[in-house]
Enzyme design. Structure first.
Site, mmCIF file in Angstrom:
data_model
loop_
_atom_site.group_PDB
_atom_site.id
_atom_site.type_symbol
_atom_site.label_atom_id
_atom_site.label_comp_id
_atom_site.label_asym_id
_atom_site.label_seq_id
_atom_site.Cartn_x
_atom_site.Cartn_y
_atom_site.Cartn_z
ATOM 1 N N SER A 91 -2.801 -8.207 -6.198
ATOM 2 C CA SER A 91 -2.005 -6.981 -5.327
ATOM 3 C C SER A 91 -3.440 -5.823 -5.105
ATOM 4 O O SER A 91 -3.576 -5.548 -4.107
ATOM 5 C CB SER A 91 -1.044 -6.495 -5.778
ATOM 6 O OG SER A 91 -1.030 -5.919 -7.062
ATOM 7 N N ASN A 108 -6.200 -7.686 -2.954
ATOM 8 C CA ASN A 108 -5.610 -8.252 -1.584
ATOM 9 C C ASN A 108 -4.849 -7.539 -0.831
ATOM 10 O O ASN A 108 -5.008 -7.527 0.320
ATOM 11 C CB ASN A 108 -5.469 -9.656 -1.889
ATOM 12 C CG ASN A 108 -6.278 -10.760 -2.479
ATOM 13 O OD1 ASN A 108 -7.414 -10.602 -1.925
ATOM 14 N ND2 ASN A 108 -6.103 -11.303 -3.445
ATOM 15 N N TYR A 109 -3.988 -6.773 -1.338
ATOM 16 C CA TYR A 109 -2.902 -5.996 -0.659
ATOM 17 C C TYR A 109 -3.003 -4.509 -0.583
ATOM 18 O O TYR A 109 -2.213 -4.179 0.176
ATOM 19 C CB TYR A 109 -1.565 -6.487 -1.185
ATOM 20 C CG TYR A 109 -1.215 -8.123 -0.915
ATOM 21 C CD1 TYR A 109 -0.828 -8.331 0.339
ATOM 22 C CD2 TYR A 109 -1.281 -9.011 -1.880
ATOM 23 C CE1 TYR A 109 -0.373 -9.669 0.646
ATOM 24 C CE2 TYR A 109 -0.942 -10.311 -1.549
ATOM 25 C CZ TYR A 109 -0.680 -10.753 -0.595
ATOM 26 O OH TYR A 109 -0.351 -11.962 0.208
ATOM 27 N N LEU A 110 -3.734 -3.815 -1.510
ATOM 28 C CA LEU A 110 -3.809 -2.535 -1.539
ATOM 29 C C LEU A 110 -4.983 -1.911 -1.059
ATOM 30 O O LEU A 110 -6.135 -2.423 -1.419
ATOM 31 C CB LEU A 110 -3.747 -2.041 -3.284
ATOM 32 C CG LEU A 110 -2.348 -2.516 -3.833
ATOM 33 C CD1 LEU A 110 -2.524 -2.137 -5.077
ATOM 34 C CD2 LEU A 110 -1.221 -1.788 -3.368
ATOM 35 N N SER A 170 0.613 -1.386 -0.033
ATOM 36 C CA SER A 170 -0.137 0.250 0.031
ATOM 37 C C SER A 170 0.786 1.352 0.164
ATOM 38 O O SER A 170 0.641 2.174 -0.701
ATOM 39 C CB SER A 170 -1.017 0.098 1.301
ATOM 40 O OG SER A 170 -1.916 -0.888 1.172
#
Length: 503
Positions: A457, A460-462, A333
């Site tokens: 990403s 799920n990750y940002l 992020s």
């Protein structure tokens, strides 16, 4: 699957033939002894024809299929959670087929068996209407466990991993979980400087265990490596993470690529995706790695005093709720936010801003090692795009000539009619130039992303609030970044994030 490259791989063919022979009758086994002598073209043609027939359906036939799918959705696609009707994510089990896996998975080609009612555990309230199994069949078990989020579960036949039926990502409960995940990652911002100072100091610790933990934490932080030991029981693939790295996975170079103290990683990570990276590290890290590898065989553990459990216990002591995955989410992020700040220019067109966004997203995907194989249709779709660009260039050149002509006529006549024609030609040229710019951006984007998977990403990750704030700040329609389904999934972020949101 004949036209898929999987079927050319030796492991795939061997596994398929082994499993197929188990399904054969004694007579078939006597006849069919070599896969190379089998001709599947007739059945393949049958499926190709079926797919082609679907494309030629009339509007009425398509509408009928759509209504049938909607009927199924209404019957099986919803549950009642805490008194609210919530959408279920995946309410269909996977049909039987051939296992593909990701990367070079050693089990590719094996037969995925059909899921039957006797495999399935149902999870619902004691006082609810329990779903009926098909006639003459029964569920494996019906339980009432309100401490988990799944509604049904079964064990799949290839890796013995448990598959779940869950709520849709846009459900209230899933939204709350996502918000909590990103808030935990945001909290890390207040601790990260202290944690980094601590692991740097620990590189010089008298205790080998502490040194190994500090170097592993440096890799998890700097390279967004997974902790490791995340394999499902029974998974044959030799996949590793940071804590389970072996000496053979790491090479040390005093100097390489014009940098000092370079570490070369080469191992199979999650889903058998190869992780390959050459990265310069700080001198104490390099010296410690030399120490950890001393007098060890290639198959020995690099961090022999460290386990994922002990690392996660240490992370919990540093910050409540901290895990290696939180580090990954935080660094992903933060990277997106910093890249967007560096790449976006307010005066750019929307097309150029979206290219900048995808470039920022790609920096994160590369950090997280989210790869994909170049699709088999890439060359063809790229050619189509280049053809469109060529046609559009010709239209722009034509419009430019038309504008010059209109300008000359207006200069000669100077009346309202010629002015109106001139304005019309100018607007047409601007529109065509915009379309050309958009096509060119698409081509650049397609080429740059052919081996990078941006979706993992992004979903799920940002933290979605970063993207939504960026859209609001730079007047980019959020539909250009998130699809309808993704906007439903991140409804909580759309209402929370203003243009000044900072991760």
């Amino acid at each position: 699957m004949l036209d898929h490259e999987y079927t050319t791989k030796e492991v795939f063919r061997k596994n398929f033939f082994n499993d197929w022979r188990k399904e054969m009758t004694v007579e078939e086994r006597e006849v069919i002894k070599s896969l190379d002598k089998c001709d599947f073209t007739e059945i393949h043609r049958h499926f190709v024809d079926k797919a082609a027939a679907r494309k030629t359906l009339t509007r009425e036939e398509k509408q009928k299929l759509k209504e049938e799918a909607e009927k199924l959705q209404q019957e099986f696609g919803y549950c009642i959670l805490d008194g609210h009707r919530e959408k279920i994510g995946n309410f269909k089990t996977e049909p039987p087929g051939l296992f593909r896996g990701r990367g070079d998975h050693p089990k590719m080609g094996m037969l995925k068996r059909r899921v039957v009612p006797e495999d399935v555990v149902i999870n619902c309230s004691r006082d609810s209407k329990i779903p009926e199994p098909p006639a003459g069949r029964q569920w494996k078990e019906v339980r009432s466990d309100n401490t988990v989020m799944w509604l049904a579960a079964w064990t799949e036949s290839i890796q013995n991993s448990i598959k779940y039926i869950m709520l849709n990502p846009c459900s209230k409960l899933k939204g709350e979980k996502a918000w909590q995940k990103f808030e935990t990652a945001r909290r890390l911002r207040g601790f990260v400087d202290e944690i980094r100072s601590q692991y740097r100091a620990d590189w010089k610790s008298q205790e080998m265990k502490t040194r190994q933990r500090a170097v592993a934490l440096y890799f998890i932080d700097k390279l967004a490596l997974r902790a490791g030991n995340e394999k499902e029981d029974g998974e044959a693939a030799d996949t590793v993470g940071c804590c389970s790295l072996r000496v053979e996975h790491v090479q040390l170079h005093p100097e390489a690529d014009g940098c000092q103290h370079v570490v070369e990683f080469d191992f199979l990570g999650k889903d058998s995706i190869r992780y390959y990276n050459r990265v310069p590290v700080e001198k104490p890290v390099y010296k410690n790695l030399q120490l950890f590898m001393k007098n060890k065989d290639p198959w020995d553990d690099l961090f022999d005093r460290l386990t994922t459990t002990s690392l996660n216990k240490h992370l919990q002591e540093l910050m409540d709720g901290l895990t290696a995955k939180v580090f990954r989410t935080y660094n992903a992020s933060i990277t997106l936010q910093e890249q967007l700040r560096a790449l976006t220019r307010a005066e750019d067109s929307i097309a150029a801003k979206i290219l900048s966004y995808n470039r920022a997203n790609r920096a994160v995907a590369i950090l997280c090692n989210h790869q994909r194989a170049t699709s088999s249709t890439f060359e063809k779709s790229m050619q189509n795009l280049q053809t469109k660009i060529q046609v559009k260039k010709e239209q722009v050149a034509e419009a430019r000539a038309e504008l010059r002509k209109a300008r000359a006529e207006h200069k000669a006549q100077g009346d309202g009619k010629s002015r109106s024609v001139l304005e019309k030609k100018r607007r047409l040229l601007e529109k065509l130039q915009e379309q050309l710019a958009w096509l060119s951006v698409q081509a650049t984007d397609k080429e740059e992303n052919k081996q990078v998977a941006l979706g993992t990403s992004k979903l799920n990750y940002l933290d979605p609030r970063i993207s939504i704030a960026w859209c609001k700040r730079f007047r980019v329609p959020v539909e250009k970044i998130y699809s309808k389904t993704q906007r439903e999934r991140f409804a909580w972020a759309l209402t929370m994030a203003g243009e000044d949101f900072e991760f």
